[in-house]
Enzyme design. Structure first.
Site, PDB file in Angstrom:
ATOM      1  N   SER A 122      19.584  16.420 -62.352  1.00 20.83           N
ATOM      2  CA  SER A 122      18.704  17.425 -61.728  1.00 20.83           C
ATOM      3  C   SER A 122      19.013  17.619 -60.254  1.00 20.83           C
ATOM      4  O   SER A 122      18.133  17.925 -59.464  1.00 20.83           O
ATOM      5  CB  SER A 122      17.237  17.008 -61.883  1.00 20.83           C
ATOM      6  OG  SER A 122      16.941  15.978 -60.950  1.00 20.83           O
TER       7      SER A 122
ATOM      8  N   ALA B  12      21.384  19.900 -57.453  1.00 15.82           N
ATOM      9  CA  ALA B  12      21.415  21.357 -57.286  1.00 15.82           C
ATOM     10  C   ALA B  12      22.039  22.065 -58.490  1.00 15.82           C
ATOM     11  O   ALA B  12      21.484  23.042 -59.002  1.00 15.82           O
ATOM     12  CB  ALA B  12      22.164  21.711 -56.010  1.00 15.82           C
TER      13      ALA B  12
ATOM     14  N   HIS C 230       5.253  39.422 -37.543  1.00 15.68           N
ATOM     15  CA  HIS C 230       4.257  39.527 -38.619  1.00 15.68           C
ATOM     16  C   HIS C 230       4.393  40.889 -39.296  1.00 15.68           C
ATOM     17  O   HIS C 230       4.612  41.880 -38.615  1.00 15.68           O
ATOM     18  CB  HIS C 230       2.848  39.412 -38.013  1.00 15.68           C
ATOM     19  CG  HIS C 230       1.752  39.643 -39.003  1.00 15.68           C
ATOM     20  ND1 HIS C 230       1.345  38.674 -39.887  1.00 15.68           N
ATOM     21  CD2 HIS C 230       0.988  40.748 -39.265  1.00 15.68           C
ATOM     22  CE1 HIS C 230       0.370  39.162 -40.636  1.00 15.68           C
ATOM     23  NE2 HIS C 230       0.139  40.424 -40.290  1.00 15.68           N
TER      24      HIS C 230
END
Length: 465
Positions: free
Chosen positions: A181, A183, A444
């Site tokens: 498990s 990458a 933002h």
């Protein structure tokens, strides 16, 4: 035939080799690259790039199924596996062609063939036309690595696949077992699971994505399980019984007991080994430790004029580390004074769904090294852009030295974190502290605002958490 003389010979044309060659050429060196298979190496042809193309297809497929959430209609959604694979191969081909163009533009001589080092700074190359000898004062080894094969779990291309077989999948697995498990394993598990394969991941360590921060691993695991993946940790595949045309019986040891499970396909992703064989390294006295060439911080092998970069020189096994080492060595050869690479400033990125990215120390490692730490967290659910994207599952975690404010590590899981991590990498390179990060104005609405909030949270100042 007389030897051909160069200033620098690079063996291997992956992201380490071709970058080293181009940088050396830019610095006025006469350069040759020897490549036995494909320009661009594993990364461009069989690794980083084609896997991202596959994963993009599965991501779009996943989004199409969610159309209703976005006020859209998509009906009769399906996929065409050969077309998905063909797109991925096309992307790889385009980029590999680009490498050839760049080498040509920089007047790098490309010799297609298999290289062997000889005494006296010479390289013998077996080509289609015979054998030729190249000579140079400086030689850079960039031969990369290949998949590790465990006895009994070897890939056969039919029932048991390596990453190469998985990239050109001839059929869609119905019941898939992924061994490992890291990458590579988790990216293929994510791809096939999203397309509908019933997927089981077996990891020998106590958690999946074992190099990541434990909190990030746990968060990712929760998401994978939610997506229907079965995850077995502290488990080992002891044996595979193969029945051609039928499937595989896997003997899996969990908690001291061995149980059997049936699968139609197995992907083995149990690590890599360096391509150190048949290069003549032993004869030259090059030190090899567990299939990797031993080097100093400047990639010098101890044999004058011989350098080793990238996967063959050991962890972290990442394309961007190889490229950076290539540039460093080229500059060193040209008489410049480059800085050695700091492993702690090299990020790891995994392109599963959700994505995972990290740089620097995990919380456990920071404590182990004796740091007094401050930890900040910010969840995706508190971010306007994440909610608007329909990606509210994720976490940004930052770790600081409580005494100095140094950013020791950053760890993320969620949408597009492989792009976000770069902000923290730049911060670490500039030796930033929490003060500069807090004073930085993040735009933002963006996902990057969570990076700001995570820093603020470490100091009890988060606004939206």
């Amino acid at each position: 035939m007389a030897d051909q003389h160069f200033d620098v010979i690079v063996i291997g044309s992956g992201p380490g080799g071709y970058v080293a060659a181009i940088r050396a050429a830019q610095l006025g060196q006469k350069v040759a690259v020897v490549e036995r298979e494909h320009l661009g190496g594993i990364c461009l042809n069989w690794g980083c790039i084609p896997t991202k193309a596959l994963l993009r297809s599965s991501e779009v497929f996943h989004l199409m199924h969610r159309a209703k959430e976005f006020g859209l209609k998509a009906e009769g959604i399906s996929y065409d596996l050969p077309a998905v694979v063909a797109r991925s191969r096309g992307v790889a081909k385009q980029l590999a062609g680009g490498v050839g163009h760049l080498l040509k533009k920089n007047k790098v001589t490309v010799v297609m063939g298999t290289a062997k080092l000889l005494a006296g700074s010479k390289v013998e190359v077996k080509t289609d036309k015979g054998t030729e000898t190249l000579a140079a004062k400086n030689i850079i080894l960039a031969t990369g690595a290949r998949a590790r094969e465990l006895p009994g779990l070897e890939a056969d291309g039919d029932l048991v696949w390596s990453y190469k077989h998985a990239l050109v999948a001839s059929r869609m697995p119905k019941k898939l077992l992924v061994i490992g498990s890291g990458a590579i394993g988790i990216e293929f598990a994510s791809f096939f699971n999203t397309l509908g394969a019933e997927t089981t991941v077996v990891e020998v360590m106590d958690r999946i994505l074992p190099v990541e921060d434990a909190e990030i691993s746990a968060f990712a695991k929760k998401q994978f399980v939610k997506q229907g993946m079965k995850i077995l940790e502290k488990a080992a595949v002891k044996k595979l019984d193969r029945q051609p045309g039928k499937g595989v019986t896997a003997h899996i040891e969990i908690g001291g007991k061995v149980e059997t499970q049936e699968f139609d396909t197995v992907i083995s992703a149990v690590g890599i080994v360096g391509n150190v064989e048949n290069l003549g390294l032993e004869e030259l006295g090059v030190k090899i430790d567990r299939t990797h060439v031993v080097t100093d911080e400047f990639c010098r092998t101890g044999v004058p004029g011989l350098f080793a970069i990238g996967d063959i020189a050991g962890a972290p096994w990442l394309a961007h580390k190889a490229s950076h080492e290539g540039v460093m060595v080229a500059e060193l050869i040209a008489g410049q004074h480059p800085h050695p690479i700091k492993p702690g400033s090299i990020a790891g990125c995994t392109y599963c769904h959700p994505q995972v990215a990290s740089v620097g120390l995990t919380e456990a490692k920071a404590k182990e090294q004796g740091y007094e730490i401050r930890v900040g967290r910010f969840p995706f659910i508190g971010n306007g852009k994440a909610i608007a994207l329909g990606e509210p599952e994720g976490l940004v975690k930052t770790i600081f030295d409580a005494k100095t404010g140094e950013l020791l590590g950053a760890h993320m899981v969620g949408a597009e974190v492989t792009e976000l991590i770069q902000g923290y990498i730049v911060g670490r390179t500039l030796e930033t502290t929490e003060a500069e990060l807090m004073e930085t104005v993040f735009p933002h609405p963006t996902l990057s605002e969570m990076m700001h909030e995570s820093v603020l949270n470490a100091y009890g100042r988060a606004i939206h958490f």
